[in-house]
Design an enzyme around this catalytic site. Structure first.
Site, mmCIF file in Angstrom:
data_model
loop_
_atom_site.group_PDB
_atom_site.id
_atom_site.type_symbol
_atom_site.label_atom_id
_atom_site.label_comp_id
_atom_site.label_asym_id
_atom_site.label_seq_id
_atom_site.Cartn_x
_atom_site.Cartn_y
_atom_site.Cartn_z
ATOM 1 N N SER A 167 0.852 -1.127 -0.119
ATOM 2 C CA SER A 167 0.003 0.007 -0.127
ATOM 3 C C SER A 167 0.839 1.008 -0.004
ATOM 4 O O SER A 167 2.093 0.900 0.240
ATOM 5 C CB SER A 167 -1.033 -0.248 1.126
ATOM 6 O OG SER A 167 -0.138 0.276 2.414
ATOM 7 N N ASP B 134 3.289 1.600 2.780
ATOM 8 C CA ASP B 134 4.412 1.025 2.627
ATOM 9 C C ASP B 134 5.523 1.605 2.073
ATOM 10 O O ASP B 134 6.822 1.098 2.086
ATOM 11 C CB ASP B 134 4.243 -0.424 1.967
ATOM 12 C CG ASP B 134 3.264 -1.355 2.906
ATOM 13 O OD1 ASP B 134 3.247 -1.027 4.061
ATOM 14 O OD2 ASP B 134 2.427 -2.042 2.131
ATOM 15 N N ASP C 219 1.947 -1.381 -11.979
ATOM 16 C CA ASP C 219 1.945 -0.562 -10.481
ATOM 17 C C ASP C 219 0.301 -0.734 -10.201
ATOM 18 O O ASP C 219 -0.827 -0.353 -10.811
ATOM 19 C CB ASP C 219 2.146 1.028 -10.811
ATOM 20 C CG ASP C 219 1.788 1.638 -9.370
ATOM 21 O OD1 ASP C 219 1.808 1.204 -8.525
ATOM 22 O OD2 ASP C 219 1.930 2.868 -9.588
ATOM 23 N N LEU D 286 -43.755 -14.348 -17.527
ATOM 24 C CA LEU D 286 -44.119 -14.186 -16.300
ATOM 25 C C LEU D 286 -44.817 -15.326 -15.548
ATOM 26 O O LEU D 286 -45.528 -15.886 -16.394
ATOM 27 C CB LEU D 286 -44.340 -12.757 -15.797
ATOM 28 C CG LEU D 286 -43.539 -11.917 -16.144
ATOM 29 C CD1 LEU D 286 -44.406 -10.290 -16.122
ATOM 30 C CD2 LEU D 286 -42.190 -11.580 -15.303
ATOM 31 N N SER D 287 -44.851 -15.350 -14.431
ATOM 32 C CA SER D 287 -45.773 -16.327 -13.789
ATOM 33 C C SER D 287 -47.147 -15.793 -14.044
ATOM 34 O O SER D 287 -47.319 -14.532 -13.771
ATOM 35 C CB SER D 287 -45.474 -16.313 -12.170
ATOM 36 O OG SER D 287 -46.726 -17.228 -11.703
ATOM 37 N N GLY D 288 -48.073 -16.486 -14.335
ATOM 38 C CA GLY D 288 -49.360 -16.152 -14.775
ATOM 39 C C GLY D 288 -49.737 -15.482 -15.935
ATOM 40 O O GLY D 288 -50.845 -14.808 -16.383
ATOM 41 N N SER E 172 -38.215 -19.206 -16.883
ATOM 42 C CA SER E 172 -36.768 -18.963 -17.371
ATOM 43 C C SER E 172 -36.518 -17.514 -17.773
ATOM 44 O O SER E 172 -36.455 -17.300 -18.630
ATOM 45 C CB SER E 172 -36.576 -19.752 -18.670
ATOM 46 O OG SER E 172 -37.728 -19.559 -19.581
#
Lengths: 632, 308
Positions: free
Chosen positions: A31, A34, A109, A467-469, A540
């Protein structure tokens, strides 16, 4: 000191000053605390890479913002990066160039924080060596371990342990040896072949390019001497010959060459070689380059090979040594680093780039992920951004490879998201899975074409998504009734029904949804193979999985039917009362509520049930099948 | 190109590696893209890039044309060199000039360098890429040239409309370049990413690649303007009050539109002398390019808009 370094470079015009070595690419890990920026600044300064206009600016800035009193603050050189960090921009790999009379260097770097693991891995993938910085006052830290693990995972063999700020611990040899002992204890578990500890002071230049007078106890090389001497070839020339074919060179009917870069080993005219995937063997006839034919080509050389026989070779193939062939399998284990926000889902189809080949691939199972700080293994279902895990993968066709630990050039791959084309993952193959090698497909006497002739209609997958439904099952039922009346062999796979049997072990998380569709896709494929028209009615929600099923069957056999009913209408219909429960929070991961639905972009048929009856919709689908000559 | 092995032996290990890497990159584009093009700007980097392309496909010819974006303000020597090079290598050369810019009379002197560059270079380039529907374009940019270039990928993705998003670049690991794009998207490819200015000259010398004579010192008519030496290539450049044309021994380190590229005083008349001079040079290569310092973070801004 500065004058010395500059004089040293001034004699470099003819490259005299020692044996000339090839380019060395290395990365720096650590870092800012350091002293990484200071070290890079010091290297650039001492090797004359900072020019007058830049130096004047640097001196001005050092007096204004620096933390080093009257001295030049080298950290300010990489200020560009600091500004990025403050603005919260993704920190990137920056490449810096410098050279000494003996060698040219490219430094990657890279940022050191955990959220930049991906960037560090990118830098490491093209580096021969790593300089890992340690603050002499702090010793080995968690981040030191993380950086070392990533370097080791990416196959870096040479590590320089730069124990920096040694001036702040009074140039103490005792402190240095203590830190080195700590590090070596930990690094035993990693796969480095050489660890070279060097005590340095980046700020004052001790042991960077100039031997320090203040650490007489240290007898090793300076950082730059060590980097100049380091062997960067990775022994690739000594490994078996590998040549991924990049481009077929065919200027006229008399010349057919295979252009590419030698990944490893050495090849000479007359050498026997094989095409890895087909096992066809032949001999190398010529090694062609614009500078004339060569007597040999070595790892790293970009050449064009011509072969003694007319063998079938294309881009993506690998030409190899017959006595030491690469593995050719379609299932293998690999360490995968994930690099995009959207998690890696086992079962989902990605595009794998390996060598010069692109091939669809799936992660079949995630064995575990690794905590990059502690190196502990943890159970996991998916991999998130910057996470690393051991995976089993399966490819659509067999690929030729060597384990990454044996050959970095032929053992690496990247995974690409098939919809955004983003580079999603990086992989390093650990070993091939035997089961793929030993299970051969049984050739059958009666095939799909024969069954189709008997049936009098073509096979197909009618994939209802929505979609569902939305009315998928209702419409699919009518279509099946009509097909049956036509005398067609049909079968219905319904989402709810399948979940009672084959897929009873799966839930509704993204990962489970992907596996649900994969299994249904495989079943649908069997029915298609049997010559049937199979109707699949599944929400799906993800494009990737629908595409995966599409690719399981032949071109034209997958008919995607988007039952496009607006969410509002589905909610009103709510035939099973599911929307009401999802809205109350009683059902999690419900498509359209708290889980997304990705609408098809180019479905074969789109029906809007909001506008017409289910019977009309079914009739349109029957017409579409007639147009495609699936039924008469 | 000659079978004489002398030039090949002159290549250092370092240059051989750079050459092989660049050839690999150039071949990759030919293998993966439907309709690539090589931007040819006539300068020393373009010269090296074209030379590498010739070597990459030998004995075939490069399977793509060259494209020069002509602003109408290139040095006359450059245009002569361009046409000669295309003929010498036997490659197809496309030249494009922004017709709207010409109609509006855009020029670097009265329109200003910023508008001129925007219309005659950046816009012109985008128009040309769209016109011929190129899906990949080679550029000769190097990472050591400039800060924002240091972060550029080798295969650099451009969304539809040629926009570069430096915050959202594809990670590039090993040499496994991701060449996948959707319709309308393009890739800019930089085969010289890892070369430095010194590498370019040493390679040019070793491989005897022809360069525009303006790189060599000669007595030329110049005007001193804002501390920079600007060459008067023709009389379209008017003198400002107090300015006088003088003949000085000058050369160019970097070539662009003539009123926007400053010359340096030099005695270097050969490649050896250019390299010698470079090794003791104390200012950066693009310090003579007037467009770079138009505003802070100038290059990054231009690049986002589609400049190379």
């Amino acid at each position: 000191m500065t004058a010395y370094a500059h004089d040293q470079v001034a004699v470099s015009s003819g490259g005299r000053g020692g044996p000339e070595k090839g380019l060395l690419r290395f990365l720096t890990c650590g870092s800012v605390d350091d002293g990484k920026s200071t070290l890079i600044g010091r290297l650039l300064y001492d090797t004359k890479l900072i020019l007058e206009d830049q130096l004047a600016a640097l001196e001005r800035d050092s007096r204004k913002h620096g933390t080093t009193g009257e001295d030049i603050d080298f950290a300010l050189l990489v200020d560009g990066l600091e500004a990025e960090r403050e603005q919260g921009i993704t920190i990137d790999v920056a490449y810096r160039f410098f050279s000494t009379p003996r060698r040219a260097f490219i430094v990657a770097d890279t940022p050191g924080h955990e959220q930049y693991t991906r960037n560090m891995a990118t830098g490491a993938s093209n580096s021969h060596a790593a300089v890992i910085l340690i603050d002499a006052r702090k010793g080995v830290l968690t981040q030191t371990r993380r950086h070392s693990y990533i370097c080791s995972l990416l196959g870096i063999r040479h590590v320089v342990l730069a124990v920096n700020k040694i001036d702040l611990v009074d140039f103490s040899g005792e402190r240095f040896h203590h830190i080195v002992g700590d590090y070596l204890g930990f690094a035993q578990a990693l796969s480095f072949s050489a660890i070279t500890p060097i005590p340095v002071s980046a700020r004052y230049g001790d042991n960077v390019t100039i031997r320090s007078e203040r650490m007489r106890w240290y007898e090793g090389p300076t950082l730059i001497e060590h980097l100049e001497d380091l062997d960067a070839t990775e022994g690739l020339e000594g490994k078996p010959f590998r040549f991924p074919v990049q481009w077929v060179n065919r200027p006229n009917l008399d010349f057919r060459g295979f252009s590419g870069t030698v990944a490893s080993g050495v090849v000479r005219p007359g050498d026997r070689v094989v095409v890895a995937a087909s096992g066809r063997d032949t001999k190398v006839a010529r090694i062609v380059t614009a500078d004339g034919d060569l007597p040999e080509a070595r790892a790293g050389d970009a050449v064009t090979l011509t072969l003694a026989d007319e063998v079938d070779v294309a881009r993506g193939d690998m030409i190899a040594e017959p006595q030491a062939r690469p593995e050719v399998v379609d299932q293998f284990a690999a360490q995968v680093l994930w690099m995009i926000e959207e998690p890696m889902l086992p079962g989902r189809s990605y595009l794998m780039r390996i060598g010069t080949k692109y091939v669809p691939a799936r992660v079949t199972s995630l064995k575990h992920k690794t905590d990059v700080n502690t190196l502990e293994h943890m159970a996991a279902k998916t991999l998130g951004l910057n996470e690393i895990g051991l995976c089993n993968l399966s490819t659509a066709t067999p690929v030729a490879f060597d384990p990454y630990a044996e050959n970095r050039e032929t053992g690496a791959f990247v995974l690409i998201d098939r919809f955004t084309n983003a580079t999603a993952g990086a992989g390093m193959i650990t070993f091939g899975l035997r089961r793929a090698t030993n299970i051969h497909r049984q050739a059958l006497l009666v095939d799909k074409a024969a069954r189709t002739r008997l049936n009098g209609h073509g096979p197909a997958v009618l994939w209802f998504t929505g979609l569902s439904g939305s009315g998928k099952s209702t419409i699919a039922n009518i279509v099946e009734r009509e097909l049956h009346a036509h005398g067609a062999h049909t079968y219905m796979l319904d989402g709810d029904n399948v979940r009672h049997g084959l897929n009873r072990d799966l839930g509704f998380t993204d990962a489970d949804r992907v596996e649900n569709i994969r299994r249904v896709g495989e079943v649908a494929r069997l029915f298609v193979d049997a010559g049937a028209i199979v109707l699949c009615s599944f929400i799906s929600p993800f494009r990737a999985e629908r595409r995966m099923v599409r690719e399981l069957v032949s071109e034209g056999e997958f008919i995607e039917i988007h039952v496009d009913t607006p969410l509002e209408i589905c909610k009103q219909r709510d035939p099973k009362g599911l929307y009401a429960r999802a809205l109350e929070g009683k059902i999690k991961n419900f498509t359209g509520i708290d889980s997304p639905y990705e609408a098809p972009e180019s479905a074969e048929v789109v029906v809007h049930t909001g506008e017409g009856s289910a019977e009309d919709a079914a009739q349109r689908i029957i017409e579409a099948l007639k147009e495609r000559h699936i039924i008469g | 190109m000659s079978t004489d092995t002398q030039s090949r032996h002159a290549l250092s290990q370092h240059l051989k590696r750079l050459e092989a890497e660049s050839i690999g990159i150039i071949r990759e584009v030919a293998a993966e893209f439907r309709n690539p093009v090589m931007l040819y700007s006539i300068g020393k980097d373009s010269g090296v890039m074209l030379h590498l392309a010739i070597k990459a496909f030998y004995p075939s010819k490069p399977p793509f044309p060259l494209l020069h974006i002509d602003t109408g303000w290139k040095f006359r020597d450059m245009i002569r060199h361009r046409d000669w090079v295309a003929q010498r290598y036997g490659v197809k050369l496309l030249v494009y000039t922004n017709p709207e810019g010409v109609a509006r009379g855009i020029n670097p002197i009265t329109s200003g360098s910023q508008l001129h560059t925007q219309v005659m270079k950046t816009e012109a380039l985008k128009q040309a890429l769209d016109k011929w529907e190129f899906d990949a374009a080679f550029g000769g940019a190097r990472r050591d040239e400039e800060k924002s270039r240091a972060k550029e990928r080798i295969f650099s993705f451009r969304s539809a409309g040629h926009v570069w998003d430096p915050r959202n670049q594809r990670p590039e690991l090993w040499n496994l370049y991701n060449t996948r794009i959707a319709k309308g998207e393009t890739i800019r490819v930089f085969p010289l990413s890892n070369w430095t200015e010194l590498d370019i000259w040493q390679y040019t010398r070793a491989e005897e690649i022809p360069v525009v004579p303006l790189y060599f010192a000669a007595p030329r008519p110049v005007v001193e303007r804002n501390g920079l030496l600007v060459m008067r290539d023709d009389d379209r450049m008017p003198l400002e009050p107090g300015e006088a044309e003088q003949v000085r021994m000058v050369r160019f380190r970097s070539l662009g539109c003539y009123p926007l590229s400053a010359a340096i005083e030099s005695q270097a008349t050969s490649l050896d002398e250019i390299i010698e001079e470079m090794l003791i040079a104390r200012t950066s290569e693009r310090s003579g390019r007037l467009i770079d310092s138009d505003e802070a973070a100038s290059m990054e801004k231009k690049k986002r808009e589609g400049y190379f």
